[in-house]
Write a protein that holds these residues in place. Structure first.
Motif, PDB file in Angstrom:
ATOM      1  N   THR A  93      50.336  32.151  38.538  1.00 17.79           N
ATOM      2  CA  THR A  93      51.040  32.648  37.357  1.00 17.79           C
ATOM      3  C   THR A  93      51.493  31.458  36.526  1.00 17.79           C
ATOM      4  O   THR A  93      51.715  30.363  37.054  1.00 17.79           O
ATOM      5  N   GLU A  94      51.595  31.701  35.220  1.00 17.87           N
ATOM      6  CA  GLU A  94      52.159  30.709  34.308  1.00 17.87           C
ATOM      7  C   GLU A  94      53.068  31.470  33.361  1.00 17.87           C
ATOM      8  O   GLU A  94      52.637  32.430  32.720  1.00 17.87           O
ATOM      9  N   GLU A  95      54.316  31.054  33.290  1.00 15.68           N
ATOM     10  CA  GLU A  95      55.264  31.712  32.399  1.00 15.68           C
ATOM     11  C   GLU A  95      54.980  31.338  30.956  1.00 15.68           C
ATOM     12  O   GLU A  95      54.408  30.287  30.670  1.00 15.68           O
ATOM     13  N   ALA A  96      55.401  32.211  30.056  1.00 17.97           N
ATOM     14  CA  ALA A  96      55.247  31.940  28.630  1.00 17.97           C
ATOM     15  C   ALA A  96      56.039  30.692  28.259  1.00 17.97           C
ATOM     16  O   ALA A  96      57.082  30.397  28.846  1.00 17.97           O
ATOM     17  N   SER A  97      55.527  29.965  27.297  1.00 24.82           N
ATOM     18  CA  SER A  97      56.219  28.789  26.771  1.00 24.82           C
ATOM     19  C   SER A  97      56.022  28.787  25.260  1.00 24.82           C
ATOM     20  O   SER A  97      55.254  29.590  24.724  1.00 24.82           O
ATOM     21  N   TYR A  98      56.689  27.908  24.583  1.00 21.48           N
ATOM     22  CA  TYR A  98      56.619  27.873  23.123  1.00 21.48           C
ATOM     23  C   TYR A  98      55.156  27.808  22.670  1.00 21.48           C
ATOM     24  O   TYR A  98      54.444  26.860  22.999  1.00 21.48           O
ATOM     25  N   GLY A  99      54.706  28.847  21.970  1.00 19.29           N
ATOM     26  CA  GLY A  99      53.338  28.893  21.454  1.00 19.29           C
ATOM     27  C   GLY A  99      52.291  29.363  22.441  1.00 19.29           C
ATOM     28  O   GLY A  99      51.109  29.385  22.114  1.00 19.29           O
ATOM     29  N   ASN A 100      52.694  29.727  23.647  1.00 18.71           N
ATOM     30  CA  ASN A 100      51.740  30.150  24.673  1.00 18.71           C
ATOM     31  C   ASN A 100      52.234  31.415  25.366  1.00 18.71           C
ATOM     32  O   ASN A 100      53.412  31.495  25.745  1.00 18.71           O
ATOM     33  N   ASP A 101      51.315  32.362  25.574  1.00 15.59           N
ATOM     34  CA  ASP A 101      51.640  33.552  26.350  1.00 15.59           C
ATOM     35  C   ASP A 101      51.711  33.202  27.827  1.00 15.59           C
ATOM     36  O   ASP A 101      51.129  32.205  28.269  1.00 15.59           O
ATOM     37  N   GLY A 102      52.392  34.051  28.581  1.00 19.00           N
ATOM     38  CA  GLY A 102      52.344  33.933  30.030  1.00 19.00           C
ATOM     39  C   GLY A 102      50.991  34.444  30.509  1.00 19.00           C
ATOM     40  O   GLY A 102      50.288  35.154  29.789  1.00 19.00           O
ATOM     41  N   GLU A 103      50.622  34.093  31.741  1.00 20.68           N
ATOM     42  CA  GLU A 103      49.332  34.523  32.288  1.00 20.68           C
ATOM     43  C   GLU A 103      49.441  34.790  33.776  1.00 20.68           C
ATOM     44  O   GLU A 103      50.268  34.195  34.464  1.00 20.68           O
ATOM     45  N   ARG A 104      48.559  35.666  34.244  1.00 23.18           N
ATOM     46  CA  ARG A 104      48.332  35.825  35.678  1.00 23.18           C
ATOM     47  C   ARG A 104      46.835  35.726  35.899  1.00 23.18           C
ATOM     48  O   ARG A 104      46.064  36.378  35.216  1.00 23.18           O
ATOM     49  N   MET A 105      46.457  34.864  36.831  1.00 23.24           N
ATOM     50  CA  MET A 105      45.055  34.675  37.178  1.00 23.24           C
ATOM     51  C   MET A 105      44.907  34.933  38.669  1.00 23.24           C
ATOM     52  O   MET A 105      45.674  34.396  39.470  1.00 23.24           O
ATOM     53  N   SER A 106      43.943  35.773  39.009  1.00 27.26           N
ATOM     54  CA  SER A 106      43.716  36.141  40.407  1.00 27.26           C
ATOM     55  C   SER A 106      42.278  35.835  40.778  1.00 27.26           C
ATOM     56  O   SER A 106      41.373  35.991  39.957  1.00 27.26           O
ATOM     57  N   TYR A 107      42.075  35.425  42.028  1.00 32.08           N
ATOM     58  CA  TYR A 107      40.722  35.171  42.521  1.00 32.08           C
ATOM     59  C   TYR A 107      40.522  35.914  43.827  1.00 32.08           C
ATOM     60  O   TYR A 107      41.343  35.818  44.745  1.00 32.08           O
ATOM     61  N   VAL A 108      39.421  36.646  43.891  1.00 33.87           N
ATOM     62  CA  VAL A 108      39.028  37.376  45.087  1.00 33.87           C
ATOM     63  C   VAL A 108      37.540  37.100  45.326  1.00 33.87           C
ATOM     64  O   VAL A 108      36.744  37.221  44.384  1.00 33.87           O
ATOM     65  N   PRO A 109      37.154  36.737  46.549  1.00 32.01           N
ATOM     66  CA  PRO A 109      35.729  36.534  46.819  1.00 32.01           C
ATOM     67  C   PRO A 109      34.912  37.768  46.421  1.00 32.01           C
ATOM     68  O   PRO A 109      35.300  38.897  46.681  1.00 32.01           O
ATOM     69  N   GLY A 110      33.804  37.521  45.762  1.00 28.89           N
ATOM     70  CA  GLY A 110      32.943  38.610  45.328  1.00 28.89           C
ATOM     71  C   GLY A 110      33.318  39.201  43.982  1.00 28.89           C
ATOM     72  O   GLY A 110      32.509  39.875  43.354  1.00 28.89           O
ATOM     73  N   HIS A 111      34.532  38.973  43.526  1.00 33.10           N
ATOM     74  CA  HIS A 111      34.973  39.465  42.214  1.00 33.10           C
ATOM     75  C   HIS A 111      35.135  38.322  41.217  1.00 33.10           C
ATOM     76  O   HIS A 111      35.114  38.551  40.019  1.00 33.10           O
ATOM     77  N   GLY A 112      35.388  37.120  41.693  1.00 31.79           N
ATOM     78  CA  GLY A 112      35.635  36.003  40.798  1.00 31.79           C
ATOM     79  C   GLY A 112      37.069  35.996  40.295  1.00 31.79           C
ATOM     80  O   GLY A 112      37.975  36.489  40.965  1.00 31.79           O
ATOM     81  N   VAL A 113      37.263  35.455  39.101  1.00 32.04           N
ATOM     82  CA  VAL A 113      38.596  35.291  38.525  1.00 32.04           C
ATOM     83  C   VAL A 113      38.897  36.428  37.554  1.00 32.04           C
ATOM     84  O   VAL A 113      38.066  36.786  36.729  1.00 32.04           O
ATOM     85  N   PHE A 114      40.102  36.976  37.680  1.00 33.47           N
ATOM     86  CA  PHE A 114      40.637  37.906  36.690  1.00 33.47           C
ATOM     87  C   PHE A 114      41.778  37.175  36.003  1.00 33.47           C
ATOM     88  O   PHE A 114      42.632  36.581  36.654  1.00 33.47           O
ATOM     89  N   ARG A 115      41.785  37.226  34.668  1.00 35.45           N
ATOM     90  CA  ARG A 115      42.804  36.505  33.901  1.00 35.45           C
ATOM     91  C   ARG A 115      43.339  37.425  32.815  1.00 35.45           C
ATOM     92  O   ARG A 115      42.562  38.022  32.073  1.00 35.45           O
TER      93      ARG A 115
END
Length: 166
Positions: A80-102
């Protein structure tokens, strides 16, 4: 000039024992400081270990951490990355066989689906079931379904803080 920073958390949900040190080294390369995680057995995956670590760094550090951890396709992790000035927060997940979800996140951690994404889905869904499936894709339901058992196994685990060298 003040340097902008943000913070987030790396959740390594399942890691083979042989890779634990390699994961720490990968995090060190991104953060630029020594990393020593508190690894615990992962009851949801026999022979695997879990750890979580909070971090601070420049905006975009979360994506760099994901890129570093993707070197091992057998890991299960979230960043996870919290929002900062000029940037949205994000959640990125990785699961084998699915790759990255962002996906972007709101201040309370909910995933954010944009107006344009919903309009596109509504315009192209051929049935209510297709619309529901599309919403599930936008929310990363496949990643959540896989990771949920691993998340519960880590409830109450200690968190260490990492601070990026600037």
């Amino acid at each position: 000039m003040q340097r902008r920073s943000t913070q987030g958390v790396v959740f390594v949900h399942a890691c083979p024992k042989a890779l634990c040190q390699h994961v720490e080294w990968a995090l060190e390369r991104v953060i630029g400081a020594p990393v020593s995680l508190s690894w615990a057995d992962q009851p949801a995956a026999h022979g695997s270990y879990r750890a979580e670590v909070a971090w601070t760094g420049a905006p975009g550090t979360g994506a760099k951490l994901v890129a570093a951890l993707r070197a091992w396709p057998m890991l299960r992790f979230e960043v996870t990355e919290e929002a900062s000035y000029g940037n949205d927060g994000e959640r990125m997940s990785y699961v084998p066989g699915h790759g990255v979800f962002r996906a972007p996140t709101s201040a309370n951690g909910d995933l954010v689906v944009s107006e344009q994404q919903l309009r596109n889905l509504a315009a192209h869904a051929t049935s209510i079931e297709a619309f529901r499936h599309g919403v599930d894709e936008l929310l990363g339901a496949a990643w959540d379904a896989d990771l949920e058992v691993y998340r519960h196994a880590g409830d109450g685990s200690p968190v260490t803080w990492l601070h990026q060298v600037v």
